[in-house]
Design a protein around this motif. Structure first.
Motif, short mmCIF file in Angstrom:
data_model
loop_
_atom_site.label_atom_id
_atom_site.label_comp_id
_atom_site.label_asym_id
_atom_site.label_seq_id
_atom_site.Cartn_x
_atom_site.Cartn_y
_atom_site.Cartn_z
N ASP A 28 44.35 48.06 42.63
CA ASP A 28 45.52 46.89 43.58
C ASP A 28 46.28 46.48 42.07
OD1 ASP A 28 44.35 44.60 42.97
OD2 ASP A 28 44.59 45.19 45.42
N SER A 29 47.46 46.06 42.42
CA SER A 29 48.41 44.98 41.74
C SER A 29 47.84 43.66 40.80
CB SER A 29 49.43 45.28 41.76
OG SER A 29 49.72 44.10 43.41
N ALA A 30 46.89 43.35 42.25
CA ALA A 30 45.85 41.97 41.47
C ALA A 30 45.03 42.63 41.35
CB ALA A 30 45.56 41.53 42.70
N GLY A 31 43.83 44.01 40.51
CA GLY A 31 43.03 44.48 39.63
C GLY A 31 42.11 44.46 40.31
N ARG A 32 42.09 44.56 42.03
CA ARG A 32 40.43 44.46 42.79
C ARG A 32 40.08 46.09 43.21
NH1 ARG A 32 42.76 40.98 47.32
NH2 ARG A 32 44.74 42.74 47.38
#
Length: 273
Positions: A62-66
């Motif tokens: 995702d956009s948060a890197g998760r």
């Protein structure tokens, strides 16, 4: 025990499996550090194997890197015999609803703390909808998701309500207190009307489906917001859920077999904004 190569080290496949096994209902999204800790592999090795899985759609980021389970992995899960049996039994019921209403009809199950859309019939809404078959959808913002969440194990309810509740439209309910009250209404009445919860153009009527072991899925009818009052379709969704529950060998709660007399929008009608 994970597969090993002839030297005794864990094989590439074994490392990939270990990464996939790190995800669960309580851990649907994991950072690289968390994945590394859970798998016991170094961050660099974890990242290489995770990137391999991403190339095949088995993981996404995702956009948060998760990292999350990928769409291809969800499609494979939807092909499992248990889900396949559910779809086989559900499709004739869904087709009957579609033939009668000409609206979209969806079948959703719980997976990884979210709703997995396993089947959808496309009707006359003419809309480009947010979720396609094999994709995950939020439990708190969709008709099928709310119908599932209301009857899900308390642990999952608390996990969803205690976590970040994303807002998709100006009508998405993200207040945990109001969501708890809504879920209680769904448990009393056996349906929910999600009005523009995840899509500003649609209203979804969701009803829970029960199998031999309890909650199994949710059946929902999706209409264009404002085109037709959802009251006319509540009975349709609930009769469909009752029929499907019976055909799966489940016990459909007796109190859900009658449609309440409350008008939509009143306190007795569980309508999420």
């Amino acid at each position: 025990m994970h597969p090993t190569d002839p030297t005794g080290d864990m094989s590439v496949i074994g490392k990939a499996v270990r990464i996939l096994e790190a995800f669960s209902i309580k851990r649907p999204r994991l950072s690289l550090t968390e994945l590394s800790q859970l798998t016991g592999m170094s961050p660099s090795t974890t990242l290489r194997r995770a990137q391999d899985l991403m190339r095949y759609g088995l993981l996404e980021r995702d956009s948060a890197g998760r990292f999350t389970v990928g769409s291809r992995m969800r499609q494979i899960a939807a092909a499992a015999p248990q889900v396949g049996h559910l779809t086989d039994v559900a499709l004739p019921v869904m087709q009957d609803i579609f033939t009668m209403t000409r609206y979209d009809v969806a079948l959703t199950v719980i997976q990884d703390g979210q709703g997995l859309l396993v089947e959808r019939l496309y009707g006359r809404t003419g809309l480009r909808l947010n979720y396609q078959s094999g994709e995950l959808m939020p439990l708190h913002a969709t008709g099928g998701g709310l119908a599932l969440l209301a009857f899900a194990p308390e642990e999952l309810q608390e996990s969803v309500l205690g976590g970040p509740l994303e807002s998709f439209t100006s009508q998405t309910e993200t207040d945990p207190v109001r969501l708890r009250a809504l879920l209680e209404q769904v448990r009393r009445q056996g349906y929910v009307v999600s009005d523009r919860g995840s899509n500003a153009l649609t209203t979804a009527i969701g009803a829970p489906v029960f199998g031999p072991s309890g909650l199994t899925a949710a059946l929902s009818v999706i209409v264009h917001h404002g085109v037709e009052h959802p009251r006319a379709l509540i009975d349709t969704a609930r009769v469909g859920a009752h029929t499907l529950s019976r055909q799966l060998g489940g016990k459909y709660p007796r109190q859900f077999r009658r449609v309440p007399n409350a008008a939509p929008g009143t306190r007795s009608d569980p309508t999420t904004r």
